[in-house]
Structures are given as structure tokens and as C-alpha cells.
Write a protein that holds these residues in place. Structure first.
Motif, PDB file in Angstrom:
ATOM      1  N   UNK A 110       1.155  -1.565   0.016  1.00 49.24           N
ATOM      2  CA  UNK A 110      -0.325   0.052   0.169  1.00 49.24           C
ATOM      3  C   UNK A 110       0.768   1.238   0.342  1.00 49.24           C
ATOM      4  N   UNK A 111       2.255   0.892   0.465  1.00 48.43           N
ATOM      5  CA  UNK A 111       2.741   2.670   0.542  1.00 48.43           C
ATOM      6  C   UNK A 111       3.548   2.578  -0.436  1.00 48.43           C
ATOM      7  N   UNK A 112       3.392   1.323  -1.344  1.00 45.30           N
ATOM      8  CA  UNK A 112       4.731   2.140  -2.520  1.00 45.30           C
ATOM      9  C   UNK A 112       4.293   2.741  -3.052  1.00 45.30           C
ATOM     10  N   UNK A 113       2.944   3.317  -4.324  1.00 42.12           N
ATOM     11  CA  UNK A 113       3.123   4.536  -4.566  1.00 42.12           C
ATOM     12  C   UNK A 113       2.687   5.369  -3.932  1.00 42.12           C
ATOM     13  N   UNK A 114       2.934   5.287  -2.304  1.00 43.80           N
ATOM     14  CA  UNK A 114       2.821   6.572  -2.069  1.00 43.80           C
ATOM     15  C   UNK A 114       3.951   7.017  -1.424  1.00 43.80           C
ATOM     16  N   UNK A 115       5.166   7.056  -1.423  1.00 43.34           N
ATOM     17  CA  UNK A 115       6.578   7.139  -0.830  1.00 43.34           C
ATOM     18  C   UNK A 115       7.302   8.380  -1.833  1.00 43.34           C
ATOM     19  N   UNK A 116       6.826   8.374  -2.512  1.00 46.47           N
ATOM     20  CA  UNK A 116       7.346   9.564  -4.002  1.00 46.47           C
ATOM     21  C   UNK A 116       6.756   9.929  -4.166  1.00 46.47           C
ATOM     22  N   UNK A 117       7.038  11.197  -4.994  1.00 49.54           N
ATOM     23  CA  UNK A 117       5.829  12.684  -5.431  1.00 49.54           C
ATOM     24  C   UNK A 117       5.754  11.674  -7.205  1.00 49.54           C
ATOM     25  N   UNK A 118       6.836  11.247  -7.412  1.00 47.90           N
ATOM     26  CA  UNK A 118       6.664  10.915  -8.662  1.00 47.90           C
ATOM     27  C   UNK A 118       5.021   9.683  -8.439  1.00 47.90           C
ATOM     28  N   UNK A 119       4.994   8.294  -7.803  1.00 46.44           N
ATOM     29  CA  UNK A 119       4.963   7.330  -8.459  1.00 46.44           C
ATOM     30  C   UNK A 119       2.667   8.009  -7.727  1.00 46.44           C
ATOM     31  N   UNK A 120       3.562   8.745  -6.942  1.00 44.10           N
ATOM     32  CA  UNK A 120       2.026   9.564  -5.878  1.00 44.10           C
ATOM     33  C   UNK A 120       1.635  10.629  -7.558  1.00 44.10           C
ATOM     34  N   UNK A 121       2.423  11.154  -8.198  1.00 46.62           N
ATOM     35  CA  UNK A 121       2.000  11.259  -8.995  1.00 46.62           C
ATOM     36  C   UNK A 121       0.940  10.479 -10.315  1.00 46.62           C
ATOM     37  N   UNK A 122       1.469   9.168 -10.416  1.00 51.60           N
ATOM     38  CA  UNK A 122       1.513   8.110 -11.842  1.00 51.60           C
ATOM     39  C   UNK A 122       0.249   7.892 -11.217  1.00 51.60           C
ATOM     40  N   UNK A 123      -0.400   7.329  -9.816  1.00 52.50           N
ATOM     41  CA  UNK A 123      -1.892   7.097  -8.997  1.00 52.50           C
ATOM     42  C   UNK A 123      -2.603   7.910  -8.763  1.00 52.50           C
ATOM     43  N   UNK A 124      -2.427   8.967  -9.266  1.00 53.87           N
ATOM     44  CA  UNK A 124      -3.531   9.959  -8.707  1.00 53.87           C
ATOM     45  C   UNK A 124      -3.952  10.031  -9.989  1.00 53.87           C
ATOM     46  N   UNK A 125      -2.858  10.411 -11.706  1.00 50.44           N
ATOM     47  CA  UNK A 125      -3.615   9.987 -13.233  1.00 50.44           C
ATOM     48  C   UNK A 125      -4.356   8.506 -12.981  1.00 50.44           C
ATOM     49  N   UNK A 126      -3.931   7.506 -12.637  1.00 47.90           N
ATOM     50  CA  UNK A 126      -4.334   6.455 -12.192  1.00 47.90           C
ATOM     51  C   UNK A 126      -5.810   6.417 -12.181  1.00 47.90           C
ATOM     52  N   UNK A 127      -6.702   6.961 -11.348  1.00 49.79           N
ATOM     53  CA  UNK A 127      -7.087   6.937 -10.765  1.00 49.79           C
ATOM     54  C   UNK A 127      -8.088   7.691 -11.261  1.00 49.79           C
ATOM     55  N   UNK A 128      -7.682   8.602 -12.357  1.00 50.13           N
ATOM     56  CA  UNK A 128      -7.868  10.180 -12.619  1.00 50.13           C
ATOM     57  C   UNK A 128      -8.246  11.236 -11.989  1.00 50.13           C
ATOM     58  N   UNK A 129      -8.027  10.873 -10.133  1.00 49.92           N
ATOM     59  CA  UNK A 129      -8.275  12.035  -8.861  1.00 49.92           C
ATOM     60  C   UNK A 129      -7.677  13.360  -9.460  1.00 49.92           C
ATOM     61  N   UNK A 130      -8.074  14.723  -9.241  1.00 48.83           N
ATOM     62  CA  UNK A 130      -7.736  15.818  -9.736  1.00 48.83           C
ATOM     63  C   UNK A 130      -5.803  16.422  -9.091  1.00 48.83           C
ATOM     64  N   UNK A 131      -5.446  16.216 -10.152  1.00 47.22           N
ATOM     65  CA  UNK A 131      -3.517  16.844  -9.632  1.00 47.22           C
ATOM     66  C   UNK A 131      -3.256  17.267 -10.683  1.00 47.22           C
TER      67      UNK A 131
END
Ligand code: ADP
Length: 418
Positions: free
Chosen positions: A97-118
């Protein structure tokens, strides 16, 4: 594995210290892994594994002492800890669960994948990627060849324009690791200074306010949230937080839905905080923090359960219930070091200012007991309980109380590294 009501935390700073206070209150054992014998959480911990936070052998020892382990910050060595998880150590949130959250780049990728506004973004390294040059016809004799695209400087991807915000993918905090880019010159200077593979660049969002929400999901899948708050930054460091942020039901729900979707999709157990920009485009997620957060400190006094209680419950495997405000509102003000003072300076504990703050009515002082002070370093915070029921009157009350605090505790002049 240790006793059922025992949790471990990797990190011994102010967040672990406040978690330790909540653990004492709730009769939960808290075992801490931290390098310094004088780190804030040490005096309150049930036991301490004194070691660097990335020392895997030390974390194995920590796991032996408790039911499950949580992290004080997002700088987690996921690959280093994977063997421990395979041996049966319980991490909450778990490493997956932490993997996509530990860096800003993977966070941005996650938010894009979930189509959440960022914010729109691109990897910094992409500025070097130029389209293949068109095949050129031979240069007639006596004429200079045209400049090829490779001879030019870096190029922004289509759709991006200055100003932009560049961010280190990992390791940044309190604005360290963020750089505003206003021109090609700034971009070139950054490229000279950093490894472009470790950076992202995003649009500079023009927002009216910054908001935040702290959410928690227990192992039974229930999600609860603290009220949405307004956060205010000074030189990119959180300065104060006003709770609750009085807004429409729809906006509150939008923030909570984003939190619930993220937590559920990641099968995340624990506390997660979301920072938002709020403006004409509505809510835009700036950052996800897989932990307790500065924007939730007010909950210690202002809510029936604090963010630290929620973290303890989740990590101890107990169910969470929706936290409630106990009063109309609260203002949290960070006490940022405003002078350089070494640990052996008799004034480094700011005794006079602390006493004056503690004497103010309805003010709760939290002093983290860090050794030494530097401008901008978070040394403590105060929570001022607000009495006004009317949101506008409450905001006015908050600004008056902020002024009182400021007269005792000024803001640092220069943004400096902590
Ligand atoms: P850190 O992780 O170091 O705290 P943040 O990404 O939260 O860094 O940025 C710190 C502050 O910088 C934010 O609270 C906000 O005020 C400002 N900021 C960050 N990203 C942007 C952006 N894309 N556009 C405008 N301001 C930004």
C-alpha cells in the motif's frame, strides 16, 4: 510477535512523540526505532531500539516487540523491508500500500491512474527528449548549416509554460526540494544542479486556499475522517491550521470521497493525510502523506479522538469510529524556530516565550524538546480552542488569537533548512 496492544513506530520525532502520548493515554505499548537517545519520542516510549530508521536488523528487533509497525514518515526502504514482511513482520499500512506513496512521482502516477484531480506534471528528464529531427536536405555550399534541435537548450513538453514548480521526487519536506521555475534560465540552472531522473515538474497552480483532510482506515475496511481544515504556509512551511474549514457539504464530501477511494483501492490500513489546493478548479490534490500530519495536530484537544488515537487503533487492529469535534473550532499555530541556537545555548529552549504562550487562555502548548533551533525548524505548536459558533466570527476570533501568539512567537525571517 509482541503483545496484542503493542505497536511499533519507525522514527522518533515529534509525530512519534505525540503518538507515544496517545499510546500512554490509551494503555497501548509503543516501541520506537530511532537513532538519537535524545529524540523527542524516547522518554515516552515503552522501549527504544536505538538505530537508524533504515536499519533493517533494528526493525526486525522492533517487530519482535510489537503486534504491528507503522512509520513516522514516508521515507521507507520498501525493498530493504520486504524480506522482513516475508518473514511475517506486520507493517501497517503494508509495504504494498505504501509503494505508490513514498515518492512524489509515483503519487502523481497513482492520482492520474485513479483520475483524481492533481496538477499536470512531467518528469524533469523529459525536457531532454526532443523529437527526432526531420531529415534535412544537404546544405548548399557557402551556407551555414541550420541549428539542429539537439543544439538548443532544454524544451518544455507541449502544454506547459512558466511558471512551473519543480519537486524532488523523494526526500523533500517543508518546501525543501521544491523550486519555482520562471524561465529557461531557472530550468537550465536546476538541470545543472540535480539528477533530472529524481525530479518532476508540475504546473504552478493558482489557488485561493490550501486545505487538508486526515483520514483513517481500519483493518475491517471502515474509513473515517477528521473535519476538512484550512492550512496556511509561510515560505512553504505550514504556519497555521484552522479547523474546521467551513464549506459546503458537497466539498466536504468530495474530499472525504477522494480519501475513501484512495484508502480502499490501496487496501491501506492506517492514517493517510491529503493536502489540497482549492480554487476556481475546485479541489486539486497536492500531496498524499501516508501518516499523521501537521494539519491534524489540532485534533489532540479539539476532537474526541485525535489523529494519533486513530493511528494507534488501526495499527493495534481495532475498529475506528468517526471522530467528533468537541468545540466549535481550533487554531493550530506551529512554533517555527526564529533564531539559530545551538543545543548548549541556555536560550535554545525558549523558556520565556513558552511560559507566555502557556499563560494565554484556551491555549495548549506542545514543545517537542528538540536539541537546538534554526530558523524555520518545527520546535513545537500551540492549539488555541475557539469558542465562536458562527463561522465568520470564529475566523475573526482565530485571526485575533493568531495575532496574540505572533506577539510572543514571531515568524522566522529567512526560510532556512531545518
Ligand atoms: P513539501 O512536501 O516539501 O511540503 P509540497 O509539495 O507540499 O512540498 O509544497 C509545499 C508548498 O509549496 C505547498 O503547500 C504550496 O504552498 C506550494 N506548492 C507546491 N506545489 C505547488 C504547485 N504545483 N503550484 C503552486 N504552489 C505549490
Amino acid at each position: 510477535m509482541g503483545a496484542a496492544r503493542s505497536v511499533g513506530i519507525v522514527g522518533g520525532g515529534q509525530l512519534a512523540w505525540m503518538l507515544a502520548e496517545a499510546a500512554r493515554h490509551r494503555g497501548v505499548e509503543l516501541h520506537v526505532q530511532t537513532p538519537g537517545a535524545n529524540d523527542p519520542a524516547v522518554p515516552l516510549a515503552t522501549s527504544v531500539v536505538q538505530a537508524d530508521v533504515r536499519d533493517v536488523a533494528a526493525t526486525r528487533e522492533l517487530a519482535r516487540r510489537c503486534r504491528a509497525i507503522s512509520f513516522e514518515n514516508e521515507w521507507v526502504d520498501l525493498d530493504g523491508l520486504a524480506p522482513l514482511a516475508a518473514e511475517g513482520a506486520c507493517f501497517l499500512p503494508d509495504l504494498q500500500a505504501l509503494r505508490p506513496l513514498v515518492c512524489k512521482r509515483s503519487q502523481r502516477e497513482l492520482l492520474n491512474r485513479f483520475n483524481l484531480p492533481s496538477p499536470a506534471w512531467f518528469p524533469l528528464a523529459q525536457v531532454h527528449e526532443r523529437p527526432e529531427p526531420e531529415p534535412t536536405s544537404p546544405v548548399p555550399e557557402g551556407q551555414r548549416p541550420q541549428q539542429s534541435p539537439q543544439d538548443l537548450g532544454p524544451m518544455l513538453p507541449q502544454g506547459f509554460a512558466y511558471p512551473l514548480m519543480a519537486k524532488a521526487s523523494s526526500g523533500g519536506y517543508d518546501g525543501k526540494g521544491t523550486v519555482v521555475l520562471r524561465s529557461d534560465t531557472d530550468l537550465e540552472a536546476l538541470l545543472e544542479r540535480v539528477d533530472s531522473n529524481g525530479w518532476i515538474v508540475e504546473e504552478f497552480v493558482s489557488f485561493e486556499l490550501e486545505l487538508a483532510v486526515v483520514a483513517a482506515r481500519d483493518q475491517f475496511g471502515d474509513v473515517v475522517c477528521l473535519p476538512v481544515v484550512q492550512t496556511h504556509q509561510h515560505h512553504q512551511v505550514c504556519d497555521w491550521v484552522l479547523a474546521p474549514f467551513e464549506t459546503s457539504h458537497a466539498l466536504q464530501q468530495a474530499a472525504r470521497n477522494m480519501a475513501a477511494s484512495l484508502l480502499t483501492a490501496l487496501n491501506y490500513v492506517g492514517v493517510l493525510s491529503i493536502e489540497f489546493f482549492y480554487g476556481p478548479r475546485g479541489l486539486i490534490i497536492n500531496e498524499l502523506a501516508p501518516r499523521t500530519h501537521n494539519s491534524g495536530h489540532y485534533s489532540i484537544e479539539a476532537c474526541d479522538q485525535s489523529q494519533f488515537d486513530l493511528q494507534l487503533l488501526c495499527v493495534a487492529g481495532e475498529p475506528v469510529t468517526e471522530p467528533q469535534l468537541l468545540m466549535p473550532g481550533a487554531l493550530m499555530v506551529n512554533l517555527l524556530g526564529f533564531e539559530q541556537r545551538s543545543a548548549d545555548d541556555p536560550h535554545c529552549s525558549y523558556d520565556q516565550q513558552r511560559q507566555a504562550l502557556a499563560d494565554l487562555p484556551d491555549v495548549h502548548l506542545h514543545w517537542y524538546g528538540k536539541a537546538g533551533s534554526s530558523p524555520g525548524r518545527k520546535l513545537g505548536h500551540v492549539t488555541v480552542l475557539l469558542q465562536q459558533h458562527d463561522p465568520q466570527a470564529r475566523r475573526q476570533e482565530a485571526m485575533q488569537r493568531l495575532e496574540q501568539v505572533r506577539q510572543i512567537w514571531p515568524l522566522p525571517q529567512e526560510p532556512k533548512t531545518a
